[in-house]
Design a protein around this motif. Sequence first.
Motif, PDB file in Angstrom:
ATOM      1  N   GLY A 206      78.209  42.297 -32.229  1.00  0.00           N
ATOM      2  CA  GLY A 206      78.474  41.370 -31.097  1.00  0.00           C
ATOM      3  C   GLY A 206      79.880  41.588 -30.536  1.00  0.00           C
ATOM      4  O   GLY A 206      80.194  41.532 -29.363  1.00  0.00           O
ATOM      5  N   PRO A 207      80.880  41.910 -31.366  1.00  0.00           N
ATOM      6  CA  PRO A 207      82.232  42.185 -30.973  1.00  0.00           C
ATOM      7  C   PRO A 207      82.229  43.203 -29.945  1.00  0.00           C
ATOM      8  O   PRO A 207      82.914  43.296 -28.930  1.00  0.00           O
ATOM      9  CB  PRO A 207      83.199  42.183 -32.078  1.00  0.00           C
ATOM     10  CG  PRO A 207      82.470  41.418 -33.356  1.00  0.00           C
ATOM     11  CD  PRO A 207      81.020  41.588 -33.013  1.00  0.00           C
TER      12      PRO A 207
ATOM     13  N   ASP B 106      93.368  41.828 -35.499  1.00  0.00           N
ATOM     14  CA  ASP B 106      91.849  42.046 -35.145  1.00  0.00           C
ATOM     15  C   ASP B 106      91.897  43.525 -34.820  1.00  0.00           C
ATOM     16  O   ASP B 106      90.811  44.196 -35.342  1.00  0.00           O
ATOM     17  CB  ASP B 106      91.485  41.203 -34.150  1.00  0.00           C
ATOM     18  CG  ASP B 106      91.580  39.678 -34.545  1.00  0.00           C
ATOM     19  OD1 ASP B 106      91.233  39.349 -35.732  1.00  0.00           O
ATOM     20  OD2 ASP B 106      91.634  38.700 -33.481  1.00  0.00           O
TER      21      ASP B 106
ATOM     22  N   GLU C 262      68.999  36.168 -42.483  1.00  0.00           N
ATOM     23  CA  GLU C 262      70.261  36.762 -42.730  1.00  0.00           C
ATOM     24  C   GLU C 262      70.570  38.209 -42.222  1.00  0.00           C
ATOM     25  O   GLU C 262      71.661  38.521 -41.652  1.00  0.00           O
ATOM     26  CB  GLU C 262      70.415  36.802 -44.249  1.00  0.00           C
ATOM     27  CG  GLU C 262      71.660  36.889 -44.786  1.00  0.00           C
ATOM     28  CD  GLU C 262      71.806  36.797 -46.302  1.00  0.00           C
ATOM     29  OE1 GLU C 262      72.283  37.785 -46.907  1.00  0.00           O
ATOM     30  OE2 GLU C 262      71.529  35.878 -46.716  1.00  0.00           O
TER      31      GLU C 262
ATOM     32  N   GLU D 223      71.397  37.907 -38.575  1.00  0.00           N
ATOM     33  CA  GLU D 223      72.788  37.429 -38.335  1.00  0.00           C
ATOM     34  C   GLU D 223      73.936  38.345 -38.788  1.00  0.00           C
ATOM     35  O   GLU D 223      74.896  38.540 -38.036  1.00  0.00           O
ATOM     36  CB  GLU D 223      72.882  36.167 -39.258  1.00  0.00           C
ATOM     37  CG  GLU D 223      74.453  35.301 -39.263  1.00  0.00           C
ATOM     38  CD  GLU D 223      74.342  34.864 -37.560  1.00  0.00           C
ATOM     39  OE1 GLU D 223      75.691  34.751 -37.214  1.00  0.00           O
ATOM     40  OE2 GLU D 223      73.487  34.495 -37.233  1.00  0.00           O
ATOM     41  N   ASP D 224      73.565  39.261 -39.495  1.00  0.00           N
ATOM     42  CA  ASP D 224      74.514  40.425 -39.898  1.00  0.00           C
ATOM     43  C   ASP D 224      74.593  41.161 -38.739  1.00  0.00           C
ATOM     44  O   ASP D 224      75.741  41.935 -38.566  1.00  0.00           O
ATOM     45  CB  ASP D 224      74.020  41.001 -41.272  1.00  0.00           C
ATOM     46  CG  ASP D 224      74.197  40.278 -42.498  1.00  0.00           C
ATOM     47  OD1 ASP D 224      75.035  39.184 -42.431  1.00  0.00           O
ATOM     48  OD2 ASP D 224      73.712  40.515 -43.537  1.00  0.00           O
TER      49      ASP D 224
ATOM     50  N   ARG E 193      73.988  40.693 -35.643  1.00  0.00           N
ATOM     51  CA  ARG E 193      74.756  40.030 -34.708  1.00  0.00           C
ATOM     52  C   ARG E 193      76.317  40.204 -34.824  1.00  0.00           C
ATOM     53  O   ARG E 193      77.014  40.090 -33.905  1.00  0.00           O
ATOM     54  CB  ARG E 193      74.229  38.401 -34.407  1.00  0.00           C
ATOM     55  CG  ARG E 193      74.630  37.720 -33.222  1.00  0.00           C
ATOM     56  CD  ARG E 193      73.937  36.411 -33.061  1.00  0.00           C
ATOM     57  NE  ARG E 193      72.502  36.642 -32.754  1.00  0.00           N
ATOM     58  CZ  ARG E 193      71.611  36.222 -33.767  1.00  0.00           C
ATOM     59  NH1 ARG E 193      71.944  35.982 -34.636  1.00  0.00           N
ATOM     60  NH2 ARG E 193      70.461  36.490 -33.403  1.00  0.00           N
ATOM     61  N   CYS E 194      76.843  39.709 -36.205  1.00  0.00           N
ATOM     62  CA  CYS E 194      78.147  39.854 -36.405  1.00  0.00           C
ATOM     63  C   CYS E 194      78.672  41.127 -36.322  1.00  0.00           C
ATOM     64  O   CYS E 194      79.835  41.387 -35.882  1.00  0.00           O
ATOM     65  CB  CYS E 194      78.581  39.083 -37.744  1.00  0.00           C
ATOM     66  SG  CYS E 194      78.030  37.607 -37.938  1.00  0.00           S
ATOM     67  N   ALA E 195      77.916  42.060 -36.657  1.00  0.00           N
ATOM     68  CA  ALA E 195      78.657  43.373 -36.493  1.00  0.00           C
ATOM     69  C   ALA E 195      78.455  44.199 -35.225  1.00  0.00           C
ATOM     70  O   ALA E 195      79.549  44.652 -34.805  1.00  0.00           O
ATOM     71  CB  ALA E 195      77.885  44.403 -37.558  1.00  0.00           C
TER      72      ALA E 195
ATOM     73  N   ARG F  50      87.074  49.216 -39.680  1.00  0.00           N
ATOM     74  CA  ARG F  50      85.742  49.108 -40.067  1.00  0.00           C
ATOM     75  C   ARG F  50      85.048  50.366 -39.158  1.00  0.00           C
ATOM     76  O   ARG F  50      83.930  50.661 -39.731  1.00  0.00           O
ATOM     77  CB  ARG F  50      85.178  47.647 -39.509  1.00  0.00           C
ATOM     78  CG  ARG F  50      85.755  46.539 -40.282  1.00  0.00           C
ATOM     79  CD  ARG F  50      84.764  45.413 -39.807  1.00  0.00           C
ATOM     80  NE  ARG F  50      85.260  44.906 -38.776  1.00  0.00           N
ATOM     81  CZ  ARG F  50      86.377  43.861 -38.117  1.00  0.00           C
ATOM     82  NH1 ARG F  50      86.763  43.286 -39.299  1.00  0.00           N
ATOM     83  NH2 ARG F  50      86.646  43.449 -37.239  1.00  0.00           N
TER      84      ARG F  50
END
Length: 718
Positions: free
Chosen positions: A291-292, A243, A281, A284-285, A287-289, A250
């Motif tokens: 969020g971590p 990870d 969408e 959501e993208d 949030r995914c990018a 990235r």
Amino acid sequence: MPLELQADPHAMSARAPDTENAQDALQAAVLAQAMLRIKLGIPVWLLMLICILVWGPASPAIPPWVIATVFVASIACNFAMLCLARRARWPAATLVRLGAVIDPLILSAGLALTGEPGRVFIGFYLFTILGYGFRIGPEAMRLCQLTALAGFCAVALFSPAWHLHPVTPLSVLVLLAVVPLYARVLIGRLRAAQALAESESHAKSQLLANVSHELRTPLTGIMASAQLLQEEHAEADVRRRCDAILALSRDLMLQIDELLDSARQEAGALRLSPTPFPLTELAEDLRCALGPNALTKGIALCIDVDARLPARLIGDAHYLKRALLNIGGNAVKFTETGEVRMRIALAASGVAPDAALCPVHFSCRDTGIGIAPELQQRIFEPFFQASCGITRKYGGTGLGMSIARNIIGLMGGVLHVTSTPGQGSLFEFTLSMPVASDAPKDADAEKAVPAPRVEPVTPKRVLVADDNATNLLLLKETLERDGHAVHTVGNGHDALHALAASDFDVVILDLNMADIDGVTVQRLYRFGRVDTAPVYILTADATAAERLAGCGAAGILHKPISAAALRQAVATAPVPVGRPGAVPVMTLAPQACLDAEVLRELRSVSDDPGFLQTLLSTAAADIERLAATLRHGLQHADASAVQSNAHALSGICTSIGATELASLSARLLAMDTQDLDRHAAPFCGELDALVQQTLHGLHECCASSYGRQGGASGLAAL
């Protein structure tokens, strides 16, 4: 009347990559000049006529019909130049020379008619000469200057109005001779500085393109290795390290993309591609990018979408997401405690239920370190960081906000910032976006979830061509884990040989292979076959999408390619009818290049067991002889030799069922000299491979039909 050009064709030709672009630029400049002659030349001539009516002509001996004739001739000349420029029947360089002569002569004729009041128009001489110098170049400037000097000398000698004060024409001659000479020196320095700046800009763009390719290629291997390790090991430590590798990859990719976007913006090459997209969408993208990173720092990340907004709008979702990621990424980066809240809402002006445009307000508020008032506009400058300490502590290229502002500007919005040091920042902008015609207006549409990712269902035969051995191995391993039969090659020639010898369900070709690029391989493959497999172009160039849009490929896979993207591409390729279930490992069978039905018909012609053996042996010898002559013709671009030998080879191959070699011969028959010269090397490689496979296939056919010994003796020449 003499008028300067609106564009600099020589400057443009220096920037253009080829002569055709330079000619187009010059033609456009000539057309612009012709239009200005019509728009401004006629009013100036009307002023000259007014001077003649008020003060009379230069000499009472000049009859009115002469004045009218000169006026009409000048207007006709202007319209004739416009007609020639529009129809482009004459070369642009010829029109430039013609204009450099005609413009000062028309002015000289006007001065000869107006007499002493015409001295007001002397400045147009310099206007014309310097205009040609700055806009066209020194040669056109010199021609215009010499014509102007000759024209004014004729006016001074033959017009009585200039004889009264001899010093005046001498002063004008000195002015016309000296000022352009000095201007020529300045123009030379200006052009040298411009050439240097353009050279440096080109070098920077080339450097960025090379950096993109050289960094993305190893990143593909790094990310593929990490993903494979993740799938193979269940240990928490291994997965955590994978990870970390993927997260760092990235981050590196984001910085590479920022550099490339900055270069495209400077070159004016950033283009938007509006398409319908769902707001959910997009959220959501984001949030995914983001969020971590927010979770790692222990801050709250809230991304809200106003339920009153249409579910689907029309815009460039890719670049809009890039802008929002840059804004949101900065907010997360510079916030240590508290929260980052992003909101996509209906603007205060609202939207009618049937409105074609929807005003959307985007905002990002954080509780971070804030920005000092004197720096709030400077953060939008490329590579700006508030201090060296900021760079060391938070990292980054300093391009994110500059890119975001430019993207939002292209979309018709303005990015604003409000901030207080120590209390956080607010970034916001509003865009008027078209509503997609199929977009539902109810709030339930906001709850729609993205479609699930397509997984491979049926194993496929996949050809992968890449000149990077590490990436090739990793791509092969990733696909084989999903049950696909994968054949790999390391260059374009081997890819053509494999495509000629076997059928595939999916083909993946690297764009920048050393011998033949992937696009050329794909075109040769499509040209020689009716039923072709979908081809994906693999590239490390993030700017290649627009350039490859019309190449006919099924899609573009950008390096570093993720396992999910690779599987998605292979999974969406159609499965050939009649071949359900598992796929055996692909082998290059020599008989695949021969038509079994044709061979059966030949075998039935005679009861003599040696007939087919003799026929195929003779055909093999003819094929080898004609192929050698055809190869020589290809290497020397001899179209006559290529066509005659290709015609003979096509007839023999068709007779014995060598379909693929016959197809290549037919393609060569249709080629002209220019195409043969350009594609000689790949055609020679393909010819050699098909000839060897055909000869081998003929040998195996005889051996299997009449016994291994008899076949070998019958085709000993092979």
